[in-house]
Design a protein around this motif. Structure first.
Motif, PDB file in Angstrom:
ATOM      1  N   HIS A   1      -7.396  15.037  -1.897  1.00 48.50           N
ATOM      2  CA  HIS A   1      -7.825  15.444  -2.958  1.00 48.50           C
ATOM      3  C   HIS A   1      -9.055  15.086  -3.141  1.00 48.50           C
ATOM      4  N   ILE A   2      -9.702  14.217  -2.839  1.00 45.97           N
ATOM      5  CA  ILE A   2     -11.193  13.800  -2.855  1.00 45.97           C
ATOM      6  C   ILE A   2     -12.099  14.910  -1.845  1.00 45.97           C
ATOM      7  N   PHE A   3     -11.403  14.979  -0.713  1.00 45.07           N
ATOM      8  CA  PHE A   3     -12.125  15.988  -0.041  1.00 45.07           C
ATOM      9  C   PHE A   3     -12.014  17.480  -0.385  1.00 45.07           C
ATOM     10  N   GLN A   4     -10.961  17.735  -1.145  1.00 45.74           N
ATOM     11  CA  GLN A   4     -10.913  19.285  -1.549  1.00 45.74           C
ATOM     12  C   GLN A   4     -11.998  19.294  -2.802  1.00 45.74           C
ATOM     13  N   ARG A   5     -12.367  18.396  -3.401  1.00 47.12           N
ATOM     14  CA  ARG A   5     -13.240  18.319  -4.684  1.00 47.12           C
ATOM     15  C   ARG A   5     -14.578  18.361  -4.106  1.00 47.12           C
ATOM     16  N   ALA A   6     -14.858  17.849  -2.998  1.00 45.30           N
ATOM     17  CA  ALA A   6     -16.153  17.679  -2.478  1.00 45.30           C
ATOM     18  C   ALA A   6     -16.785  19.125  -2.180  1.00 45.30           C
TER      19      ALA A   6
ATOM     20  N   LYS B   1       1.015  -1.083  -0.057  1.00 48.50           N
ATOM     21  CA  LYS B   1      -0.060  -0.089  -0.036  1.00 48.50           C
ATOM     22  C   LYS B   1       0.940   1.439  -0.059  1.00 48.50           C
ATOM     23  N   ALA B   2       0.730   2.211  -0.992  1.00 52.61           N
ATOM     24  CA  ALA B   2       1.481   3.356  -1.083  1.00 52.61           C
ATOM     25  C   ALA B   2       0.699   4.497  -0.197  1.00 52.61           C
ATOM     26  N   ARG B   3       1.291   4.490   1.043  1.00 59.78           N
ATOM     27  CA  ARG B   3       0.646   5.388   2.223  1.00 59.78           C
ATOM     28  C   ARG B   3       0.413   6.792   1.804  1.00 59.78           C
ATOM     29  N   VAL B   4       1.718   7.225   1.207  1.00 61.72           N
ATOM     30  CA  VAL B   4       1.684   8.668   1.057  1.00 61.72           C
ATOM     31  C   VAL B   4       0.749   9.203   0.075  1.00 61.72           C
ATOM     32  N   ALA B   5       0.473   8.304  -1.111  1.00 64.94           N
ATOM     33  CA  ALA B   5      -0.246   8.280  -2.379  1.00 64.94           C
ATOM     34  C   ALA B   5      -1.453   8.184  -1.814  1.00 64.94           C
TER      35      ALA B   5
END
Length: 381
Positions: free
Chosen positions: A376-381, A365-369
């Motif tokens: 990013h999802i929260f910023q778009r919401a 799992k790429a934790r930083v990504a």
């Protein structure tokens, strides 16, 4: 470990250490054919400019056969972008010998190369074949590398993701069970994956290590009566805990000086250890410290879909837990399940559907990504 940014060095024959001279001239057996001296040079030169897995193998062999004592590998990138580091060929050979001895491999045993050669796990497979006289079977790296495999394999290091995908098809699952010694890295072997491997007839091992330790420095058995959640350090390796609970490794044959990791661990009276999580994966949410891996470990047996628990900034809590998941399951159902199996303060505050979970090339799992995707999802919401 040498801290060198450039390893394009050239040594005269009379200045190269004898052991290094022997290492760079070792023959390589592939698919039952031994390549040595000019034959191995000709093979490498014929593929070195080609794209793909065989081209990568040829370029590694060219780099290995130089009299320079180091070569460059990339870190896994699980906590950020992969970084190049220089490692010593003699230490790589030391690591190869210890692993092959621990697993009781013999000269002529077939060994599968099915991971990208940019990373230490695959490069160490080639070194093991060179140093121990293994017969290297080359398979194109993919999520299911056993699909085109026709030969019996004695020793196969695969990532947790490759093992999981191989289990999804009856044909590749059968081939997986027939491997004499299966070594799993690139992710935790827990939950449904561990359960699926528990009754395998041959040896299944989970590895602990990193690029800086030239792949693994400890192994634990996944199946059979020797199955354990505790890792046993290999020969010449010892571990301790730092005051803040991090695992520190002393392995002078493979790395210079003590290596203090970011892994929070526990050590038993026999010197074995188990990993509880990474210190950089601890989320402080409203004053409660939560280890992301601990949350995922409780959810894996009951949540049958790809997911990752991460965090985003929150004005009230500082950070809040969120879940990234793949599939059509509703947020309401996911929250209900989480509340059933998790402590109150470990329950994610949001459930974000994504097309795929960010992974490194080695399947971790790429934790930083993941954290950046959630933000990013929260910023778009």
């Amino acid at each position: 470990m040498l801290d060198k940014k450039d390893n394009n060095c050239v040594f005269e024959d009379n200045t190269a250490p004898k052991e290094l001279e022997e290492l760079v001239s070792l023959p390589l057996t592939m698919d039952g054919v031994q390549l040595t001296g000019g034959t191995l040079t000709a093979f490498a030169e014929s593929y070195v400019k080609r794209e793909g897995h065989m081209g990568d193998l040829a370029r590694f062999l060219v780099e290995w056969r130089k009299k320079c004592p180091t070569l460059t590998v990339l870190t896994s990138g699980s906590t950020g972008s992969p970084k190049p580091i220089a490692v010593e060929k003699i230490r790589m050979a030391n690591s190869a010998r210890v692993t092959c001895s621990f697993l009781r491999l013999k000269k002529g045993d077939t060994a599968l190369l099915a991971m990208p050669l940019r990373y230490i796990a695959a490069r160490m497979m080639v070194v093991r074949a060179l140093v121990w006289g293994l017969d290297l079977i080359v398979s194109q790296p993919s999520s299911s590398p056993l699909a085109s495999l026709e030969k019996h394999v004695t020793f196969a290091p695969l990532t947790a993701m490759q093992v999981y995908e191989s289990l999804q098809d009856a044909s590749t699952a059968k081939k997986l069970k027939e491997i004499d010694c299966l070594l799993i890295g690139g992710g935790a072997v827990t939950g449904p994956l561990a359960e699926a491997l528990r009754d395998f007839p041959n040896e299944v091992w989970s590895s602990y290590g990193m690029t800086e330790t030239l792949s693994h420095i400890a192994l634990r058995r996944v199946n059979g009566p020797e199955a354990s959640e505790w890792y046993t350090p290999l020969f010449g390796v010892s571990v301790r805990l730092t005051p803040d609970g991090r695992l520190a490794i002393w392995a002078p044959r493979v790395t210079e000086g003590e290596l203090v990791t970011n892994d929070i661990a526990e050590i038993d009276g026999d010197g074995r250890f188990r990993i509880l999580g990474r210190c950089d994966n601890v989320v402080n949410t409203g004053g409660i410290k939560v280890q992301l891996e601990a949350v995922e470990e409780l959810l894996e047996p009951v949540l049958h879909l790809p997911f990752c628990v991460t965090s985003v900034a929150d004005q009230r809590l500082g950070e809040k837990l969120v879940m990234l998941h793949v599939g059509s399951e509703t947020a309401e159902n996911l929250e209900k399940l989480c509340r059933h199996v998790l402590p109150r303060y470990w329950v994610p505050r949001a459930y974000l559907r994504v097309s795929e979970i960010p992974l490194t090339e080695t399947g971790k799992k790429a934790r930083v990504a993941a954290r950046e995707l959630a933000a990013h999802i929260f910023q778009r919401a």
